[in-house]
Structure formats: C-alpha cells, structure tokens
Write a protein that holds these residues in place. Structure first.
Motif, PDB file in Angstrom:
ATOM      1  N   GLY A  46      52.680  78.284  20.267  1.00 23.71           N
ATOM      2  CA  GLY A  46      53.086  79.592  21.316  1.00 23.71           C
ATOM      3  C   GLY A  46      54.376  79.716  21.260  1.00 23.71           C
ATOM      4  O   GLY A  46      55.441  79.094  20.660  1.00 23.71           O
ATOM      5  N   CYS A  76      56.357  76.571  20.126  1.00 18.76           N
ATOM      6  CA  CYS A  76      55.707  75.455  20.852  1.00 18.76           C
ATOM      7  C   CYS A  76      55.183  74.362  19.894  1.00 18.76           C
ATOM      8  O   CYS A  76      54.393  74.720  19.247  1.00 18.76           O
ATOM      9  CB  CYS A  76      54.776  75.786  22.079  1.00 18.76           C
ATOM     10  SG  CYS A  76      54.056  74.467  22.876  1.00 18.76           S
ATOM     11  N   CYS A 134      56.842  76.913  27.196  1.00 18.36           N
ATOM     12  CA  CYS A 134      55.798  77.690  26.331  1.00 18.36           C
ATOM     13  C   CYS A 134      55.315  78.711  27.114  1.00 18.36           C
ATOM     14  O   CYS A 134      54.870  78.878  28.212  1.00 18.36           O
ATOM     15  CB  CYS A 134      54.548  76.561  25.979  1.00 18.36           C
ATOM     16  SG  CYS A 134      53.543  77.386  25.222  1.00 18.36           S
ATOM     17  N   LYS A 175      53.539  72.046  20.798  1.00 16.27           N
ATOM     18  CA  LYS A 175      52.160  71.500  21.061  1.00 16.27           C
ATOM     19  C   LYS A 175      50.914  72.641  20.767  1.00 16.27           C
ATOM     20  O   LYS A 175      50.110  72.052  20.278  1.00 16.27           O
ATOM     21  CB  LYS A 175      51.968  71.334  22.595  1.00 16.27           C
ATOM     22  CG  LYS A 175      53.024  70.135  23.195  1.00 16.27           C
ATOM     23  CD  LYS A 175      52.467  69.523  24.528  1.00 16.27           C
ATOM     24  CE  LYS A 175      53.181  68.131  24.681  1.00 16.27           C
ATOM     25  NZ  LYS A 175      53.950  68.298  25.677  1.00 16.27           N
ATOM     26  N   CYS A 176      51.526  73.711  20.702  1.00 11.34           N
ATOM     27  CA  CYS A 176      50.205  74.862  20.671  1.00 11.34           C
ATOM     28  C   CYS A 176      50.743  75.999  19.645  1.00 11.34           C
ATOM     29  O   CYS A 176      50.010  77.022  19.129  1.00 11.34           O
ATOM     30  CB  CYS A 176      49.960  75.347  21.895  1.00 11.34           C
ATOM     31  SG  CYS A 176      50.731  76.495  22.549  1.00 11.34           S
ATOM     32  N   CYS A 182      49.183  76.392  27.871  1.00 15.15           N
ATOM     33  CA  CYS A 182      49.888  75.389  27.718  1.00 15.15           C
ATOM     34  C   CYS A 182      51.078  74.990  28.851  1.00 15.15           C
ATOM     35  O   CYS A 182      51.261  74.041  29.473  1.00 15.15           O
ATOM     36  CB  CYS A 182      50.457  75.331  26.296  1.00 15.15           C
ATOM     37  SG  CYS A 182      51.500  74.077  25.607  1.00 15.15           S
TER      38      CYS A 182
HETATM   39 ZN   LIG Z   1      52.390  75.629  24.071  1.00  9.33          ZN
END
Ligand SMILES: [Zn+2]
Ligand SMILES: *Cc1c(COP(=O)(O)O)cnc(C)c1O
Length: 440
Positions: free
Chosen positions: A34, A29, A11, A31-32, A16
C-alpha cells in the motif's frame, strides 16, 4: 513551543495500517504494497498560537522563515533537525483575482493561487524541498525520478542546491523541451531509456536499491507533506476564511491527496471549522479517476492504457495516488470533472487574457469550473479558488500554435483558435501601419 514531534510512516491501507520508522527508506508498505503517509504524534500547538507564529515569521529574514513551505513546518514535523532543509524560497505564491476568467466561467468571481510563481515554475517545488530534505537527512548522495516534466525540473534544482546528484530517467522519444531544458541546466544526469514509463520505474527501483539512490517520484510521502503547504499558505493569505471550492488539475493525484490531508489536519487541529469542497479536473483523454468515481461501488480502478492529452503534466493513465485521492474527494464532498482539449485550450487563453497565464494542465481548472457552473454543481456566487499549477512559459510551443490556428489534438484534429491572437505581418510603412491600428 516544541519544534519536533514524533513522526512515523504509516500504511494508508485501512486493513493494514502498519507503522515504520520515519528514517526507513520505503516507497510503499513492505507488508501489503500500500501507499505510505507521514503521521505525527505529540502535543500540537494551539491553533491561535500557530496562526500568530506563521504571521510573525513573514517578517523574519531567516531563509527557513522566508520559505512559503517551511514557515508552516509545524504541520509536517518529520525532520529532527532544520539543518537538513534546502530552500529556494519556494511557495510565497500569490492569490490573484481574475474577473475576465470569472466571466468566462460564469462565476461572479474567481481567485487563482498561482504556483507558476515558484522557483522552477510549478507546484512541484513545494513538495521537492521536503523530499530533498529527507534525502539529506538519510545521508543519500544521489536522488532520482522518472519524468520529463516538472518533477524532473524541480528535482534537478533542489538536488543540485543541496549538493546531491540528480538523476533523471526519461522514456525514449517522449521529451518536452521547456522542462527538459531546466533539468539539463540544473545539472541533472539525464538517461534516456528505450522503454515505457512503467518499465523504467521498475528498472529504477532495482537501481535505487543496488546503488543507494533515493527515489523522488510522486509516490514519495515527503513530497506530499510539502505540498500540503499550498493550501495552508492559501488559507493564511485569506485570513483563514475557507472557500467554498478548491479546484485543481488531476494527474498522478498527489496534489489532491496533499490538499485533502492538509485540510483534514487543519480541521482536526481547530485552525479551520469547515472543509472546502475539492473539484479535481482531468483531461478527457487521460481521465481514469473521472471514470472510476462514476463506476458502481466495488468496481476496481481501471487505468487508461494509452493516455492522450496536450496537457502533458496530467497525461497519466495509472495515477499512483488514486486511493488517497478517493478518500480526500469523498471526505470533502468533492467532485471529479473532465475537460476536452478544446475546452482546456480556450480556458488557457482566457487565463492569459486576464494577464495571468499558465501551462495547459493548469487551465483544466477553469475549463472544469465552467462546466460545473453550467451543470449547476457550482453556484455562480460561490467563493472559488483554482490552483494554477505551472508557469505560462513551460510550454510556449503550444501557445504559439493555438494562437496561430496550428494546434492539433493527439488525434490530429485541429483545435480552433477561438481566442486566437495571431501576429500580423506589416510593410515598413507608417501610413499603412497607422491605418491598420486605427481600424482596431
Ligand atoms: Zn500495508
Ligand atoms: C504535476 C502536475 C500536475 C498534476 O499533479 P498531480 O499531483 O500529479 O495530480 C498538474 N499540473 C502541473 C503543472 C504539474 O506539474
């Protein structure tokens, strides 16, 4: 020398930096949200050994070595088998001197790295050969993008060459015939959707997941890896002499990201000792990155809601790769400039008069250089390489209209034919024609 290194996706967001397997089908990404980029670890070859190897490969007739992208594969070792590669001998584009264009811009000399010489006529091929290789490696059968431009032309060609089905989504009523014609000819399934670009992108993401279609939009990290070869090949052609400036047009800012990543990695490996400065040029009616770098620090990125420019390849209001491009521009002590429709059109005619030619977006480079020299940002003796991103024949309509004084900007204002070259109608009469030509 080991051919394969350990590759991962990482990422791009500093907070992150989550890592994912290189074979995960991800576009951002999880998770975030990005941007993702490819990252490598392992034992890198020695710089001198690499330079020698890349030189030797030019004498090799194997398709992989004849490619101006894959010849440099040590710099993007994300595949675990070269059997996945599909090459149309992309890259191998020339460095051209253009005294006419240099004089116009106020420079002692300028060099063009001309990616209009690529198989489908734009630099997109450098990235698409890598994106397609990854699609093959993942076992995908279909690939898709949202675009009417050079991306779809390139994706159609590479997918068909690889035996994959290319699917192109087009925003309704937004068609550029030269580029669309290529996509049709290369066998792309072409769908016109009654929605705008962002709506279609959301739609395509849903379809990609549901139908197992691989997305080759500009956010695809493997396309960025391939586009790194543009600067690597340029430096190889210059015997590794680093220019003072590399100038390029900015749309989605994928190329800016790729150039900066390549330069940082080359420096880290010891192939070059200093970084050139990047100069990114946008069209005035579509210049969110230009505006952004001039805002006070901490201000958010503000997209342009209705981007306008005749340089359709850089008509992007909400460039996906701006966070990466921002890092690359600051790391290289770079600048962001903008040019008007008239400035782009005149610069384009000058590139034509140099016997070279390019599509409108590419000419933003020379228009930008001229302004940077006039402003004293760029020294007139500087060693400048400008990347011409697309072929002169991509947009013949624009050319004919400019030279005959019929070109209008997006607001309907006339663009002056300052360097116009209109055809003359003559009678079928040798004396009259001779008289006319003697007057020249
Ligand atoms: Zn991320
Ligand atoms: C795609 C394209 C650009 C813009 O490049 P980005 O990576 O989107 O900034 C410029 N010129 C041409 C000819 C292109 O095809």
């Amino acid at each position: 020398m080991r051919d394969f290194m350990f590759a991962e996706l990482i990422c791009f967001e500093p907070a992150c930096r989550a890592r994912f397997a290189i074979t995960e089908v991800l576009y951002s990404c999880p998770k975030c949200g990005g941007l993702l980029e490819a990252t490598y670890s392992g034992e890198w070859p020695e710089p001198e050994q690499l330079k020698k190897l890349w030189r030797e490969r030019r004498m090799d007739n194997a398709p992989l070595e004849q490619s101006g992208v894959w010849r440099y594969r040590e710099m993007f070792p994300f595949l675990d088998s070269n059997d996945h590669v599909v090459t149309l001998r992309e890259g191998n584009t020339p460095l051209l001197n253009a005294p006419v264009a240099a004089r116009y811009a106020g420079l002692a000399r300028v060099t063009f790295k001309h990616h209009g010489f690529n198989p489908t006529g734009s630099f997109k091929d450098n990235g698409m050969t890598c994106g397609t290789a990854q699609a093959v490696r993942l076992g995908m059968k279909r690939v898709a993008c949202v675009s009417t431009g050079n991306t779809s032309a390139s994706m159609a060609a590479y997918a068909s060459a690889a035996g994959l089905q290319p699917i192109i989504f087009i925003p309704h009523g937004n068609i550029s015939y030269g580029k669309l014609a290529q996509a049709l000819e290369y066998g792309a399934r072409t769908l016109q959707v009654e929605a705008n670009f962002d709506q279609i992108l959301a739609l395509v993401r849903v379809l990609a997941e549901r139908l197992g279609i691989y997305l080759l939009n500009s956010i695809n990290p493997f396309r960025i890896e391939g586009q790194k070869s543009i600067v690597i090949e340029m430096l190889d052609q210059r015997d590794w002499r680093v220019p003072d400036w590399i100038v390029l047009p900015g749309g989605n800012l994928g190329n800016t990201s790729a150039f900066g990543k390549a330069l940082r990695e080359l420096k880290a490996l010891g192939l070059i000792e200093k970084l050139p400065r990047l100069a990114v040029v946008q069209a005035e009616g579509s210049a969110p990155f230009y505006d952004f770098v001039r805002q006070p620090a901490g201000t958010g990125f503000v997209p342009v809601t209705h981007p306008e420019t005749l340089a359709t390849a850089i008509k992007i209001g909400d460039p996906v790769s701006w966070p990466k491009a921002l890092l690359e521009v600051s790391t290289t002590d770079g600048v962001v400039e903008r040019a008007s429709e008239q400035e782009i059109a005149d610069a384009k005619a000058q590139i034509g008069l140099a016997g070279i030619g390019c599509e409108p977006a590419s000419a933003a480079t020379l228009a930008g250089i001229r302004k940077l020299v006039a402003a004293g940002v760029m020294d007139k003796d500087a060693d400048v390489v400008a990347v011409l991103t697309g072929n002169v024949l991509k947009d013949p309509d624009y050319i004919y209209k400019y030279h005959t004084g019929q070109l209008k900007d997006p607001h309907g204002e006339s663009i002056l034919a300052n360097y116009g070259n209109s055809p003359t109608v003559v009678p079928n009469d040798a004396d009259k024609i001779a008289a006319l030509l003697m007057g020249d």
